[in-house]
Write a protein that holds these residues in place. Structure first.
Motif, PDB file in Angstrom:
ATOM      1  N   PRO A 111       8.491  31.187  43.885  1.00 43.41           N
ATOM      2  CA  PRO A 111       7.877  31.245  42.552  1.00 43.41           C
ATOM      3  C   PRO A 111       8.331  30.099  41.645  1.00 43.41           C
ATOM      4  N   VAL A 112       9.595  29.711  41.754  1.00 45.53           N
ATOM      5  CA  VAL A 112      10.101  28.611  40.921  1.00 45.53           C
ATOM      6  C   VAL A 112       9.446  27.294  41.320  1.00 45.53           C
ATOM      7  N   GLN A 113       9.350  27.027  42.625  1.00 45.05           N
ATOM      8  CA  GLN A 113       8.709  25.793  43.094  1.00 45.05           C
ATOM      9  C   GLN A 113       7.248  25.739  42.662  1.00 45.05           C
ATOM     10  N   ALA A 114       6.542  26.843  42.836  1.00 48.76           N
ATOM     11  CA  ALA A 114       5.127  26.879  42.460  1.00 48.76           C
ATOM     12  C   ALA A 114       4.962  26.598  40.974  1.00 48.76           C
ATOM     13  N   GLN A 115       5.818  27.188  40.158  1.00 43.56           N
ATOM     14  CA  GLN A 115       5.734  26.980  38.712  1.00 43.56           C
ATOM     15  C   GLN A 115       6.015  25.523  38.355  1.00 43.56           C
ATOM     16  N   GLN A 116       6.984  24.910  39.029  1.00 43.87           N
ATOM     17  CA  GLN A 116       7.349  23.524  38.727  1.00 43.87           C
ATOM     18  C   GLN A 116       6.202  22.562  39.000  1.00 43.87           C
ATOM     19  N   TRP A 117       5.595  22.676  40.175  1.00 41.22           N
ATOM     20  CA  TRP A 117       4.581  21.675  40.518  1.00 41.22           C
ATOM     21  C   TRP A 117       3.276  21.915  39.767  1.00 41.22           C
ATOM     22  N   VAL A 118       2.962  23.173  39.460  1.00 39.88           N
ATOM     23  CA  VAL A 118       1.755  23.451  38.679  1.00 39.88           C
ATOM     24  C   VAL A 118       1.934  22.953  37.244  1.00 39.88           C
ATOM     25  N   LYS A 119       3.110  23.154  36.678  1.00 42.93           N
ATOM     26  CA  LYS A 119       3.369  22.642  35.327  1.00 42.93           C
ATOM     27  C   LYS A 119       3.278  21.122  35.293  1.00 42.93           C
ATOM     28  N   ALA A 120       3.760  20.470  36.350  1.00 43.34           N
ATOM     29  CA  ALA A 120       3.690  19.009  36.407  1.00 43.34           C
ATOM     30  C   ALA A 120       2.233  18.539  36.449  1.00 43.34           C
ATOM     31  N   LEU A 121       1.390  19.240  37.201  1.00 42.57           N
ATOM     32  CA  LEU A 121      -0.028  18.889  37.252  1.00 42.57           C
ATOM     33  C   LEU A 121      -0.691  19.078  35.885  1.00 42.57           C
ATOM     34  N   GLU A 122      -0.393  20.185  35.233  1.00 43.39           N
ATOM     35  CA  GLU A 122      -0.990  20.442  33.924  1.00 43.39           C
ATOM     36  C   GLU A 122      -0.513  19.426  32.891  1.00 43.39           C
ATOM     37  N   ALA A 123       0.738  18.996  33.006  1.00 44.55           N
ATOM     38  CA  ALA A 123       1.260  17.993  32.074  1.00 44.55           C
ATOM     39  C   ALA A 123       0.513  16.678  32.226  1.00 44.55           C
ATOM     40  N   ARG A 124       0.196  16.307  33.466  1.00 47.41           N
ATOM     41  CA  ARG A 124      -0.581  15.080  33.692  1.00 47.41           C
ATOM     42  C   ARG A 124      -1.943  15.175  33.011  1.00 47.41           C
ATOM     43  N   ARG A 125      -2.565  16.337  33.100  1.00 49.06           N
ATOM     44  CA  ARG A 125      -3.884  16.510  32.493  1.00 49.06           C
ATOM     45  C   ARG A 125      -3.804  16.422  30.965  1.00 49.06           C
ATOM     46  N   ARG A 126      -2.812  17.090  30.385  1.00 49.65           N
ATOM     47  CA  ARG A 126      -2.690  17.089  28.921  1.00 49.65           C
ATOM     48  C   ARG A 126      -2.395  15.696  28.382  1.00 49.65           C
ATOM     49  N   GLN A 127      -1.618  14.933  29.136  1.00 52.16           N
ATOM     50  CA  GLN A 127      -1.241  13.594  28.688  1.00 52.16           C
ATOM     51  C   GLN A 127      -2.322  12.555  28.964  1.00 52.16           C
ATOM     52  N   GLY A 128      -3.384  12.984  29.618  1.00 48.70           N
ATOM     53  CA  GLY A 128      -4.480  12.065  29.901  1.00 48.70           C
ATOM     54  C   GLY A 128      -4.129  10.992  30.906  1.00 48.70           C
ATOM     55  N   LEU A 129      -3.176  11.294  31.797  1.00 46.76           N
ATOM     56  CA  LEU A 129      -2.787  10.309  32.805  1.00 46.76           C
ATOM     57  C   LEU A 129      -3.906  10.119  33.821  1.00 46.76           C
ATOM     58  N   ALA A 130      -3.900   8.968  34.452  1.00 45.19           N
ATOM     59  CA  ALA A 130      -4.925   8.672  35.460  1.00 45.19           C
ATOM     60  C   ALA A 130      -4.806   9.653  36.621  1.00 45.19           C
ATOM     61  N   PRO A 131      -5.926  10.052  37.209  1.00 48.45           N
ATOM     62  CA  PRO A 131      -5.876  10.960  38.366  1.00 48.45           C
ATOM     63  C   PRO A 131      -5.096  10.328  39.519  1.00 48.45           C
ATOM     64  N   PHE A 132      -4.688  11.165  40.433  1.00 48.31           N
ATOM     65  CA  PHE A 132      -4.000  10.652  41.615  1.00 48.31           C
ATOM     66  C   PHE A 132      -4.901   9.663  42.345  1.00 48.31           C
ATOM     67  N   ARG A 133      -4.309   8.571  42.793  1.00 40.63           N
ATOM     68  CA  ARG A 133      -5.069   7.609  43.589  1.00 40.63           C
ATOM     69  C   ARG A 133      -5.117   8.024  45.050  1.00 40.63           C
ATOM     70  N   VAL A 134      -4.012   8.607  45.533  1.00 35.95           N
ATOM     71  CA  VAL A 134      -3.932   9.079  46.914  1.00 35.95           C
ATOM     72  C   VAL A 134      -3.241  10.438  46.917  1.00 35.95           C
TER      73      VAL A 134
END
Length: 233
Positions: A111-134
């Protein structure tokens, strides 16, 4: 005089011993190079058979991209090829956080790992970062281990137009994780991007595997009916 002859004899024997060692080493090196050249040649032929499997499948007028295996033969190689639509995977660009979490847990995340990586993905979206290239960039996200990454990789995509995976093309793991209904892929639209997994085996135990993701919208100046967007050997 006898001492000089004895010394000369010892010198000759020493030189002969040294030459025998050098020749033995050279013979071993030549044998090693020959074995490496043989392996490289056989491996290259096996890789070409895997590539031929992809070409043969793509030349067929009808195929179903739900991961089912097609058995083929090329020269003396046995080839197994499967196609899977990217629409059956979870689209990282706009997938819901709940779906991402459930998939991560199904792939073995805590549960901790899942929460960490999902939060990281959502942070990228909120910050308007470029999508993953690969897709390999996912490996760098917090909470991601090699074991989790290996399980997630076949289930995520950068080339889909769906918020949720199409059940017709989703894997059993995906359907169970997201509670998707079971649907028949025959006659369903696979979309424009599919993943092709080709495995070739030749006599002598030589094996090769090639996984590519292709877009069925080829480049304007290309003679191929598809365009490769990801290549993995």
């Amino acid at each position: 005089m006898k001492r000089q002859r004895g010394a000369a004899l010892l010198l000759v024997l020493w030189v002969l011993a040294l030459l025998s060692v050098l020749l033995g080493g050279l013979a071993g090196w030549v044998q090693l190079q020959s074995r490496q050249a043989l392996w490289l040649g056989q491996h290259t032929r096996t890789q070409l058979a895997a590539q031929a499997g992809i070409a043969m499948v793509m030349a067929q007028p009808h195929w179903v991209a739900d991961g089912r295996t097609v058995a083929l033969s090329f020269d003396d190689a046995r080839v197994q090829v499967s196609l899977r639509s990217e629409r059956g995977k979870l689209y990282l660009i706009n997938a819901a956080a709940d779906d991402l979490t459930r998939l991560a847990l199904a792939c073995g995340a805590t549960p901790v790992q899942a929460q960490q990586w999902v939060k990281a993905l959502e942070a990228r979206r909120r910050q308007g970062l470029a999508p993953f290239r690969v897709l390999e960039e996912v490996r760098q996200l917090p909470g991601m281990t090699q074991a989790l990454y290996s399980q997630l990789l076949p289930e995520i995509t950068l080339w889909s137009d769906l918020d949720r995976p199409d059940p017709a093309f989703a894997s059993p793991l995906m359907r169970k994780a997201l509670n998707l209904p079971s649907r028949n892929a025959e006659g369903a639209d696979p979309g424009q991007v599919v993943e092709i997994d080709s495995r070739a085996e030749r006599p002598g135990g030589y094996q090769a595997r090639l996984r590519i993701t292709v877009s069925l919208s080829p480049a304007e100046d290309s003679a191929q009916p598809y365009r490769v967007v990801r290549w993995q050997e």
